[in-house]
Scaffold this motif. Structure first.
Motif, PDB file in Angstrom:
ATOM      1  N   ALA A   1      34.784  64.899  52.954  1.00 32.12           N
ATOM      2  CA  ALA A   1      35.497  64.462  54.163  1.00 32.12           C
ATOM      3  C   ALA A   1      34.676  64.739  55.416  1.00 32.12           C
ATOM      4  O   ALA A   1      34.595  63.889  56.321  1.00 32.12           O
ATOM      5  CB  ALA A   1      36.854  65.155  54.253  1.00 32.12           C
TER       6      ALA A   1
ATOM      7  N   ARG B   1      31.691  62.306  55.463  1.00 31.70           N
ATOM      8  CA  ARG B   1      32.166  60.960  55.801  1.00 31.70           C
ATOM      9  C   ARG B   1      32.400  60.826  57.308  1.00 31.70           C
ATOM     10  O   ARG B   1      32.050  59.827  57.918  1.00 31.70           O
ATOM     11  CB  ARG B   1      33.463  60.662  55.053  1.00 31.70           C
ATOM     12  CG  ARG B   1      33.369  59.502  54.111  1.00 31.70           C
ATOM     13  CD  ARG B   1      34.680  59.048  53.506  1.00 31.70           C
ATOM     14  NE  ARG B   1      35.722  60.026  53.342  1.00 31.70           N
ATOM     15  CZ  ARG B   1      35.896  60.804  52.273  1.00 31.70           C
ATOM     16  NH1 ARG B   1      35.047  60.741  51.271  1.00 31.70           N
ATOM     17  NH2 ARG B   1      36.899  61.636  52.201  1.00 31.70           N
ATOM     18  N   ARG B   2      32.982  61.858  57.908  1.00 28.96           N
ATOM     19  CA  ARG B   2      33.313  61.826  59.333  1.00 28.96           C
ATOM     20  C   ARG B   2      32.085  62.005  60.224  1.00 28.96           C
ATOM     21  O   ARG B   2      31.876  61.261  61.166  1.00 28.96           O
ATOM     22  CB  ARG B   2      34.356  62.901  59.640  1.00 28.96           C
ATOM     23  CG  ARG B   2      34.850  62.894  61.084  1.00 28.96           C
ATOM     24  CD  ARG B   2      35.887  63.980  61.375  1.00 28.96           C
ATOM     25  NE  ARG B   2      35.271  65.311  61.336  1.00 28.96           N
ATOM     26  CZ  ARG B   2      35.492  66.239  60.411  1.00 28.96           C
ATOM     27  NH1 ARG B   2      36.332  66.017  59.418  1.00 28.96           N
ATOM     28  NH2 ARG B   2      34.883  67.408  60.450  1.00 28.96           N
ATOM     29  N   ALA B   3      31.252  63.018  59.937  1.00 30.34           N
ATOM     30  CA  ALA B   3      30.162  63.382  60.845  1.00 30.34           C
ATOM     31  C   ALA B   3      28.781  62.989  60.328  1.00 30.34           C
ATOM     32  O   ALA B   3      27.808  63.121  61.059  1.00 30.34           O
ATOM     33  CB  ALA B   3      30.189  64.893  61.090  1.00 30.34           C
TER      34      ALA B   3
END
Length: 159
Positions: free
Chosen positions: A20, A23-25
């Protein structure tokens, strides 16, 4: 390696959290506190930059906040398309960093190699961001006090 069910469940949760964050950063920072022996320094490294075509980045001998600040600043530039090259001098705020090749990444990047499913002997590559002391000395400069600043040279320590 086979784990007991409780360890397997914990690793699954860690993997989901890491996925997660990446995926975000596009990367995550793994911080490892100091070991019980004096030759086990605190350090941190990125996980995810290798997937962008870059070596992972390592900072050794700093506290959690400083490690995250330095790695986040340089990793954000890498995510934006910048390359880091061994020998390069970087400035992050008031800090000066020199990029050095990490000669033993398989002994340091345990989480990154787990993420990329690579054995230590085929480790993802890494660069150490070597920082200057408060008076502006690097480990190779006269006046450097390695014991005082706790930054071992690349290749002289392991996770």
């Amino acid at each position: 390696m086979t784990h007991d069910p409780q360890t397997t469940a914990w690793l699954d949760q860690e993997d989901a959290h890491l996925a997660a964050v990446i995926r975000r950063a596009r990367y995550a920072v793994q911080y490892v506190g100091p070991g019980e022996r004096p030759d086990e320094p605190a350090f941190g490294y990125t996980i995810g930059l290798f997937g962008l075509g870059s070596p992972e980045l390592v900072v050794v001998g700093r506290g959690s906040a400083a490690t995250h600040t330095l790695l986040d600043a340089v990793a954000a530039d890498v995510v934006a398309g910048r390359s880091v090259v061994p020998g390069e001098l970087l400035e992050v705020g008031r800090e000066e960093l020199v990029v050095e090749e990490c000669p033993n990444p398989g002994e340091v990047l345990l989480g990154a190699n787990r993420w990329y499913r690579r054995p230590a002997e085929y480790s993802v590559p890494a660069c150490v961001l070597t920082w200057a002391s408060p008076v502006g000395c690097f480990p190779w400069d006269p006046g450097w006090d390695g014991g005082r600043y706790g930054q071992p040279r690349p290749g002289t320590w392991t996770a």
